[in-house]
Motif scaffolding. Sequence first.
Motif, mmCIF file in Angstrom:
data_model
loop_
_atom_site.group_PDB
_atom_site.id
_atom_site.type_symbol
_atom_site.label_atom_id
_atom_site.label_comp_id
_atom_site.label_asym_id
_atom_site.label_seq_id
_atom_site.Cartn_x
_atom_site.Cartn_y
_atom_site.Cartn_z
ATOM 1 N N ARG A 2 0.834 -1.208 0.000
ATOM 2 C CA ARG A 2 0.000 0.000 0.000
ATOM 3 C C ARG A 2 0.872 1.262 0.000
ATOM 4 N N PRO A 3 0.580 2.227 -0.877
ATOM 5 C CA PRO A 3 1.357 3.471 -0.921
ATOM 6 C C PRO A 3 1.332 4.205 0.418
ATOM 7 N N VAL A 4 2.428 4.903 0.710
ATOM 8 C CA VAL A 4 2.511 5.662 1.957
ATOM 9 C C VAL A 4 2.554 7.166 1.696
ATOM 10 N N SER A 56 -5.614 6.396 4.737
ATOM 11 C CA SER A 56 -4.454 6.061 5.565
ATOM 12 C C SER A 56 -3.395 7.165 5.495
ATOM 13 N N ILE A 57 -3.163 7.686 4.285
ATOM 14 C CA ILE A 57 -2.169 8.747 4.111
ATOM 15 C C ILE A 57 -2.606 10.012 4.841
ATOM 16 N N ILE A 58 -3.890 10.334 4.745
ATOM 17 C CA ILE A 58 -4.419 11.520 5.423
ATOM 18 C C ILE A 58 -4.257 11.379 6.936
ATOM 19 N N ARG A 70 -0.557 11.828 7.853
ATOM 20 C CA ARG A 70 -0.081 13.205 7.725
ATOM 21 C C ARG A 70 -0.701 14.123 8.776
ATOM 22 N N SER A 71 -1.904 13.781 9.225
ATOM 23 C CA SER A 71 -2.588 14.637 10.193
ATOM 24 C C SER A 71 -2.184 14.336 11.632
ATOM 25 N N GLY A 72 -1.574 13.172 11.837
ATOM 26 C CA GLY A 72 -1.201 12.772 13.192
ATOM 27 C C GLY A 72 -2.324 12.114 13.964
#
Length: 406
Positions: free
Chosen positions: A12-14, A59-61, A64-66
């Motif tokens: 899965r992309p990160v 997942s990326i959001i 990145r948002s913590g």
Amino acid sequence: MSHNTPAPDRLRPVSFDEVAGQKHLVGERGVLRRLCDRGHITSMIFFGPPGTGKTTCASIIAERSGMEMRRLNATTASLSDVKAIAAETSGVFGQNGILLYLDEIQYFNKKQQQSLLEYLEDGRITLIASTTENPYYYIYDALLSRCSVFEFKPVSAEDMMPRLRTAAGELCKNGAEESALQFIARAAAGDVRRGLTMLDSAAASSEGKVTEEDVKAFLPSVMAGVFDADADVHYNLLSCLQKSIRGSDPDAAVFYLAKLLEGGDLLSPCRRLLVIASEDIGAAYPMAAAITYACVESAKMLGLPEARIPLANATVMLATAPKSNTAYTAVNEAAQDIREGKGLNIPEHLKSPLFKGYVYPHDFPNDWTPQQYLPDDLKDKEYYRFGENKTEQAAKRYWDEVKKKK
């Protein structure tokens, strides 16, 4: 992560840069990327076909948002599961907020969906809900109005290729032939998860470099038919499909449709049929566009091999329908005049906010009265000319009578 974890999850992309397709969302100027860059994360609804990156982007959001990400599937989850996640916000894991990814939200009933509002409004949970259905039909207004809606589109074969090449380096001990990856990209029909699963299976069984034949061994026969990887041959088949429909030959049309589908290409025929409905049938049978759209959406939901059935219905309908390209010709002629710099100044009575001098057609018999709509330099231009088919001739007779033309 376990070796038994499916390849799409292991790979899965990160980052947004690794996501296949969805440039309108995660590209350099993509709206999701810009929201994340500015730290403005609100509740969202992602809709689109399977395997297009909805879970990945969530997942990326979250990363990145913590925020802590929690996942539920509405087919099995209950309100108690949601409450348990909301309770985490008072503990150490929820200090930065919790992002709830709720898959298949259309399976939550009205009461369940409304129960989410409490947690969204007090900020305990940021919701990202995903669905393969049209959210404006399946998600209730109270929830919909509190979320931003983003559409995920099927991933083209071209956009899928970089992900497959990267995956081949991870999954295939001896690599994979480019033709094998191209075949997968077409056969996956816009679904990256399907493409990666096909590659993983082929890699596990291959004795050397993964070949096209290795891939075909894992496909149903209807998807593993001969498909020339040469792009010119592929586009020739699409051209033959359109020309056969335009020529009102249903036998040839279904042959070329079958040839494309046998090669595992679902999206290209879908797109071409949508174009044909408006370009070649058009005003002669206006419902053709709506019927074709319904068949295409059914096909994408079904996937191959069953997708061939609604697409065959659309193909036969288009081939046997009356033909007209009057709308297609009209817009092309208008576009040419625009490119030549004509029609720059629209009539004053059509300009907002005053519309000074505009006459309201509904105040007159037959809801029509003479009035200039085109710019002065084009006021006598005729772009649309009624076709000879029954539908357009009926419209012509009506308007000739209303406008008292001879």
